[in-house]
Write a protein that holds these residues in place. Sequence first.
Motif, PDB file in Angstrom:
ATOM      1  N   GLU A  43      -3.969 -84.701 -17.269  1.00 17.42           N
ATOM      2  CA  GLU A  43      -3.734 -83.320 -17.673  1.00 17.42           C
ATOM      3  C   GLU A  43      -4.992 -82.477 -17.547  1.00 17.42           C
ATOM      4  O   GLU A  43      -4.953 -81.323 -17.115  1.00 17.42           O
ATOM      5  CB  GLU A  43      -3.214 -83.271 -19.114  1.00 17.42           C
ATOM      6  N   ARG A 119      -3.078 -80.275  -8.873  1.00 12.50           N
ATOM      7  CA  ARG A 119      -2.034 -79.468  -9.507  1.00 12.50           C
ATOM      8  C   ARG A 119      -0.646 -80.072  -9.290  1.00 12.50           C
ATOM      9  O   ARG A 119       0.164 -80.132 -10.220  1.00 12.50           O
ATOM     10  CB  ARG A 119      -2.056 -78.044  -8.949  1.00 12.50           C
ATOM     11  N   LYS A 125      -3.266 -79.657 -15.740  1.00 11.96           N
ATOM     12  CA  LYS A 125      -3.076 -78.323 -16.305  1.00 11.96           C
ATOM     13  C   LYS A 125      -4.366 -77.508 -16.273  1.00 11.96           C
ATOM     14  O   LYS A 125      -4.347 -76.295 -16.098  1.00 11.96           O
ATOM     15  CB  LYS A 125      -2.589 -78.431 -17.756  1.00 11.96           C
TER      16      LYS A 125
END
Length: 247
Positions: A43, A119, A125
């Motif tokens: 993430e 991505r 993120k």
Amino acid sequence: MTSYPPGACCYQGVKHEGQATGSISKLNDFEIYTTYPVDKSTENAILLLTDVIGHRFINAQLIADQFAANGYFVLIPDLFHGDSVPLNKPEGFDFGKWKAGHGPEKVDPIVKASLQELRNKYNSKKIGAVGYCFGAKYVVRHLHPEKGEIDAGYLAHPSFVDADEFKALTGPVAISAAETDFIFPTEKRHESEDILKTLGTPYQINLYSGVEHGFAVRGDPKNPVTRYAKESAFLQAVQWFKEHLGA
């Protein structure tokens, strides 16, 4: 220029000892080194853009592993399509000719593909980017959170950064600078500071005494002054990313 073009000091230094824990794979037509945090989360990611020694240099891989140990998924692309510069290349090496073959028209597509991979494949993120020497230019060129590119940047002893590129960045950036640096000397550091003051984006510049260009990657860990600066510069980057990316 907010820093001068790379020179011989960009490929001189000390090879560090250690065993890398990440792995080499292929993205499109270039290699990448990837390394995961303990929880395997992707993430929060870091794109590490190297100096001219490249992605297979153990020093760069060990730094990537350290970022992973601090909670980030890290990807290092081969910016040079297998044509990196060997550490401590003998005198007579035509660095100017080498640089001419590795300009933005060659490097930007690699950076963009790496960001897209983070991505889209890894669902990252937030993406921070680390640029050492040569790689710093491309952190600056892609430090545009609003475009889905780099969310926060960190530069160590940057080289070859154009003033217009620096004026165009739109994300937070931190810099580690060496006291003795013919590529990012005092006047270029002050020029960078003056530009950053006008941009309205968060910034931080740390100056480390007793060290030279390249200390954050190729500094001699047996030298206590260099070791302290190298470790402190890394912690500067970690703290910067925790503030601006999380993790």
